[in-house]
Motif scaffolding. Structure first.
Motif, PDB file in Angstrom:
ATOM      1  N   TYR A 116     105.672  55.736  54.674  1.00 19.90           N
ATOM      2  CA  TYR A 116     105.833  56.183  53.343  1.00 19.90           C
ATOM      3  C   TYR A 116     107.032  57.412  53.424  1.00 19.90           C
ATOM      4  O   TYR A 116     107.797  57.357  52.646  1.00 19.90           O
ATOM      5  CB  TYR A 116     104.507  57.043  52.759  1.00 19.90           C
ATOM      6  N   TYR A 117     106.847  58.265  54.348  1.00 17.20           N
ATOM      7  CA  TYR A 117     107.948  59.429  54.323  1.00 17.20           C
ATOM      8  C   TYR A 117     109.259  58.861  54.526  1.00 17.20           C
ATOM      9  O   TYR A 117     110.388  59.014  54.078  1.00 17.20           O
ATOM     10  CB  TYR A 117     107.532  60.372  55.458  1.00 17.20           C
ATOM     11  N   GLY A 118     109.462  57.671  55.203  1.00 17.54           N
ATOM     12  CA  GLY A 118     110.583  57.072  55.509  1.00 17.54           C
ATOM     13  C   GLY A 118     111.388  56.245  54.364  1.00 17.54           C
ATOM     14  O   GLY A 118     112.332  56.692  54.164  1.00 17.54           O
ATOM     15  N   LEU A 119     110.350  55.708  53.550  1.00 18.30           N
ATOM     16  CA  LEU A 119     110.942  54.841  52.498  1.00 18.30           C
ATOM     17  C   LEU A 119     111.066  56.152  51.384  1.00 18.30           C
ATOM     18  O   LEU A 119     112.051  55.815  50.614  1.00 18.30           O
ATOM     19  CB  LEU A 119     109.997  53.938  52.014  1.00 18.30           C
ATOM     20  N   GLY A 120     110.478  56.930  51.326  1.00 20.90           N
ATOM     21  CA  GLY A 120     110.694  58.040  50.106  1.00 20.90           C
ATOM     22  C   GLY A 120     111.808  58.800  50.572  1.00 20.90           C
ATOM     23  O   GLY A 120     112.550  59.202  49.671  1.00 20.90           O
ATOM     24  N   ALA A 121     112.089  59.153  51.839  1.00 23.44           N
ATOM     25  CA  ALA A 121     113.238  60.005  51.844  1.00 23.44           C
ATOM     26  C   ALA A 121     114.551  59.056  51.874  1.00 23.44           C
ATOM     27  O   ALA A 121     115.583  59.854  51.437  1.00 23.44           O
ATOM     28  CB  ALA A 121     113.268  60.285  53.562  1.00 23.44           C
ATOM     29  N   GLY A 122     114.592  57.846  51.998  1.00 22.83           N
ATOM     30  CA  GLY A 122     115.879  57.089  51.762  1.00 22.83           C
ATOM     31  C   GLY A 122     116.223  57.123  50.137  1.00 22.83           C
ATOM     32  O   GLY A 122     117.336  57.117  49.891  1.00 22.83           O
ATOM     33  N   GLY A 123     115.384  57.323  49.247  1.00 22.35           N
ATOM     34  CA  GLY A 123     115.719  57.385  47.894  1.00 22.35           C
ATOM     35  C   GLY A 123     116.436  56.159  47.512  1.00 22.35           C
ATOM     36  O   GLY A 123     116.043  54.886  47.960  1.00 22.35           O
ATOM     37  N   LEU A 124     117.340  56.186  46.747  1.00 20.60           N
ATOM     38  CA  LEU A 124     118.194  54.904  45.909  1.00 20.60           C
ATOM     39  C   LEU A 124     119.031  54.315  46.834  1.00 20.60           C
ATOM     40  O   LEU A 124     119.303  53.350  47.054  1.00 20.60           O
ATOM     41  CB  LEU A 124     119.028  55.421  44.825  1.00 20.60           C
ATOM     42  N   PHE A 125     119.946  55.482  47.710  1.00 21.85           N
ATOM     43  CA  PHE A 125     121.095  55.003  48.689  1.00 21.85           C
ATOM     44  C   PHE A 125     120.681  55.270  50.020  1.00 21.85           C
ATOM     45  O   PHE A 125     121.786  54.916  50.780  1.00 21.85           O
ATOM     46  CB  PHE A 125     122.390  55.650  48.129  1.00 21.85           C
ATOM     47  N   GLY A 126     119.710  56.015  50.361  1.00 24.12           N
ATOM     48  CA  GLY A 126     119.276  56.310  51.690  1.00 24.12           C
ATOM     49  C   GLY A 126     120.259  57.216  52.248  1.00 24.12           C
ATOM     50  O   GLY A 126     120.980  58.073  51.759  1.00 24.12           O
ATOM     51  N   VAL A 127     119.681  58.022  53.405  1.00 25.84           N
ATOM     52  CA  VAL A 127     120.309  59.126  54.287  1.00 25.84           C
ATOM     53  C   VAL A 127     121.431  58.655  54.982  1.00 25.84           C
ATOM     54  O   VAL A 127     121.993  59.693  55.701  1.00 25.84           O
ATOM     55  CB  VAL A 127     119.375  59.695  55.109  1.00 25.84           C
ATOM     56  N   GLY A 128     122.055  57.264  55.115  1.00 25.55           N
ATOM     57  CA  GLY A 128     122.965  56.869  55.875  1.00 25.55           C
ATOM     58  C   GLY A 128     122.463  56.270  57.184  1.00 25.55           C
ATOM     59  O   GLY A 128     121.678  56.551  57.713  1.00 25.55           O
ATOM     60  N   LEU A 129     123.472  55.151  57.231  1.00 20.30           N
ATOM     61  CA  LEU A 129     123.156  54.482  58.704  1.00 20.30           C
ATOM     62  C   LEU A 129     123.393  55.302  59.898  1.00 20.30           C
ATOM     63  O   LEU A 129     124.104  56.092  60.155  1.00 20.30           O
ATOM     64  CB  LEU A 129     124.324  53.336  58.780  1.00 20.30           C
ATOM     65  N   PHE A 130     122.140  54.982  60.833  1.00 25.57           N
ATOM     66  CA  PHE A 130     122.166  55.728  62.128  1.00 25.57           C
ATOM     67  C   PHE A 130     121.441  57.240  61.674  1.00 25.57           C
ATOM     68  O   PHE A 130     121.226  58.111  62.758  1.00 25.57           O
ATOM     69  CB  PHE A 130     123.411  55.799  62.833  1.00 25.57           C
ATOM     70  N   ASN A 131     121.183  57.555  60.596  1.00 27.54           N
ATOM     71  CA  ASN A 131     120.661  58.998  60.345  1.00 27.54           C
ATOM     72  C   ASN A 131     119.109  59.032  60.134  1.00 27.54           C
ATOM     73  O   ASN A 131     118.676  59.986  59.413  1.00 27.54           O
ATOM     74  CB  ASN A 131     121.270  59.565  58.947  1.00 27.54           C
ATOM     75  N   SER A 132     118.379  58.211  60.373  1.00 25.57           N
ATOM     76  CA  SER A 132     116.940  58.129  60.266  1.00 25.57           C
ATOM     77  C   SER A 132     116.134  59.368  61.136  1.00 25.57           C
ATOM     78  O   SER A 132     116.685  59.470  62.320  1.00 25.57           O
ATOM     79  CB  SER A 132     116.344  56.786  60.579  1.00 25.57           C
ATOM     80  N   ARG A 133     115.510  59.844  60.565  1.00 27.16           N
ATOM     81  CA  ARG A 133     114.488  61.166  60.978  1.00 27.16           C
ATOM     82  C   ARG A 133     113.231  60.480  61.651  1.00 27.16           C
ATOM     83  O   ARG A 133     112.765  61.157  62.541  1.00 27.16           O
ATOM     84  CB  ARG A 133     114.213  62.320  60.173  1.00 27.16           C
ATOM     85  N   GLN A 134     112.653  59.505  61.078  1.00 26.19           N
ATOM     86  CA  GLN A 134     111.370  59.004  61.404  1.00 26.19           C
ATOM     87  C   GLN A 134     111.632  58.278  62.811  1.00 26.19           C
ATOM     88  O   GLN A 134     110.573  57.998  63.729  1.00 26.19           O
ATOM     89  CB  GLN A 134     111.066  57.746  60.309  1.00 26.19           C
ATOM     90  N   LYS A 135     112.718  57.934  63.408  1.00 30.89           N
ATOM     91  CA  LYS A 135     112.950  57.167  64.466  1.00 30.89           C
ATOM     92  C   LYS A 135     112.853  58.129  65.590  1.00 30.89           C
ATOM     93  O   LYS A 135     112.689  57.655  66.783  1.00 30.89           O
ATOM     94  CB  LYS A 135     114.327  56.530  64.643  1.00 30.89           C
ATOM     95  N   TYR A 136     112.700  59.394  65.531  1.00 30.23           N
ATOM     96  CA  TYR A 136     112.647  60.470  66.510  1.00 30.23           C
ATOM     97  C   TYR A 136     111.023  60.625  66.986  1.00 30.23           C
ATOM     98  O   TYR A 136     110.572  61.395  66.758  1.00 30.23           O
ATOM     99  CB  TYR A 136     112.972  61.692  66.159  1.00 30.23           C
ATOM    100  N   LEU A 137     110.497  59.271  67.256  1.00 29.04           N
ATOM    101  CA  LEU A 137     109.432  59.236  67.566  1.00 29.04           C
ATOM    102  C   LEU A 137     108.240  59.485  66.644  1.00 29.04           C
ATOM    103  O   LEU A 137     107.021  59.756  66.948  1.00 29.04           O
ATOM    104  CB  LEU A 137     108.941  59.911  68.941  1.00 29.04           C
ATOM    105  N   PHE A 138     108.693  59.884  65.428  1.00 27.09           N
ATOM    106  CA  PHE A 138     107.713  59.837  64.398  1.00 27.09           C
ATOM    107  C   PHE A 138     106.924  58.484  63.797  1.00 27.09           C
ATOM    108  O   PHE A 138     105.787  58.489  63.811  1.00 27.09           O
ATOM    109  CB  PHE A 138     107.887  60.699  63.158  1.00 27.09           C
ATOM    110  N   LEU A 139     107.759  57.460  63.739  1.00 27.57           N
ATOM    111  CA  LEU A 139     106.960  56.236  63.263  1.00 27.57           C
ATOM    112  C   LEU A 139     106.993  55.308  64.299  1.00 27.57           C
ATOM    113  O   LEU A 139     107.736  54.944  65.107  1.00 27.57           O
ATOM    114  CB  LEU A 139     108.273  55.459  62.280  1.00 27.57           C
ATOM    115  N   PRO A 140     105.590  54.900  64.790  1.00 26.53           N
ATOM    116  CA  PRO A 140     105.582  54.000  65.832  1.00 26.53           C
ATOM    117  C   PRO A 140     105.790  52.598  65.495  1.00 26.53           C
ATOM    118  O   PRO A 140     105.956  52.027  64.144  1.00 26.53           O
ATOM    119  CB  PRO A 140     104.203  53.949  65.901  1.00 26.53           C
TER     120      PRO A 140
END
Length: 354
Positions: free
Chosen positions: A215-239
């Protein structure tokens, strides 16, 4: 889709790979190897006349059942996260259930093509339902409820495609729903997942953790996203960010626009497969392409529904995008079979015009 999947697998897995596997490109290299094998399988199956699969239907079914059985044998099947779903062949780990899904599509297409006049009767469709039920039972012993559910839905879709009547469909559907409820209730971890799905905030650090992070990942993305390679959830938050929950990373980095584009691409792919089925020169080709369209469509729907919290969390990859060599090779091989149907349909039409 394969190229896009490789980019997203790298983005979702780079930090995890660097922390635990000695290099940020670990999962990317595995994905590229799977893509290479998948393209080779697609080319081979495109060249091979799909009608040969009709004669090999029992061989395909036997291999599928054998692989599912071998997974359950200790010392042969690899156990991971409490389930035996993989065979270690040394150079690759093979997920037997991925082969079994396509194997069932091939067998079902051949059976329905041969017995198409009887598919409206119980005597006509019952043997096919029994075969599908047996494969589902073997997969459930791993256990893997997600793949079992996927195969069961593909089976029912193909039975309807073959001519099964609605009352007969309900005759199968109601016991399946009852069985699913029983399986959830008798296994504590499945019941816990169901409760976490209904209220993930009641266990934010346990069963509800993965869904909340999605949910946090999808919600943070909004309409256009945070940008390719800029995900924060991939830093071991999202299994399982690079596999089962890669769509959440897509939503975070590319936003609603990116998610919509991915879903439109899948819709276009399924539309093309249905069109190939509609124009096929024979019933076998029609059922083959239609079955592959059903398999891809159902698996995409289940994966996205899990990531968005529409159904209880369960592990199933996003076709052509998620990390996993077995699924890539099998799905690309299935696309090659459909291409074989399309090419030979055109040859048959040209022969008739002459």
């Amino acid at each position: 889709m394969l190229a896009f999947g490789a980019v997203m697998v790298y983005s979702a897995s780079s930090y995890n790979a660097e922390m635990y596997y000695g290099g940020r490109y670990f999962f990317l290299f595995k994905q590229l190897a799977g893509i290479g094998g998948g393209i080779a399988a697609m080319v081979v199956m495109t060249i091979v006349d799909y009608r040969r699969l009709h004669r090999l239907r029992f061989v395909v079914l036997g291999i599928s059942a054998l692989l599912l059985g071998l997974v359950l044998i200790p010392g042969i099947g690899m156990e991971n996260y409490g389930a035996r779903r993989w065979l270690d062949l040394g150079f690759i780990t093979l997920q037997s259930s991925e082969i079994a899904k396509v194997g069932f599509v091939i067998y079902a297409a051949a059976y329905m093509a041969k017995n198409h006049e009887k598919m409206t009767t119980v005597r006509g469709w019952l043997p096919l339902a029994a075969v599908g039920g047996a494969l589902c039972a073997l997969i459930m012993l791993e256990p893997s409820m997600s793949v079992t559910m996927c195969l069961a839905l593909v089976m029912m879709t193909m039975l309807v495609m073959g001519g099964m009547r609605l009352p007969h469909l309900l005759l199968i559907l109601l016991p399946l729903v009852a069985a699913a409820v029983v399986l959830i209730l008798v296994e504590p971890y499945r019941f816990s997942r169901l409760m976490a799905f209904l209220d993930p905030w009641s266990s934010p650090l346990e069963e509800g953790y993965q869904l909340l992070q999605s949910y946090y990942g999808l919600g943070a993305g909004g309409l256009f996203g945070v940008g390719l390679f800029n995900s924060r959830q991939k830093y071991l938050f999202l299994p399982f960010a690079e596999s089962d929950f890669i769509f959440s990373v897509i939503g975070e980095e590319l936003g609603l626009i990116g998610c919509t584009a991915v879903m439109c691409a899948f819709c276009f792919m399924i539309y093309r497969l249905v069109r190939i089925a509609k124009n096929a020169a024979d019933r076998f080709g029609c059922y083959l392409s239609g079955g592959m369209a059903a398999l891809i469509g159902i698996q995409v729907l289940i994966n996205i529904a899990v990531v968005c919290g529409c159904i209880p969390p369960t592990g199933i990859p996003l076709p052509f995008v998620s990390s996993g060599s077995s699924a890539l090779v099998v799905f690309c091989g299935g696309i090659g079979v459909c291409q074989s149907v399309r090419i030979r349909t055109h040859v048959s039409v040209r022969a008739l015009l002459r």
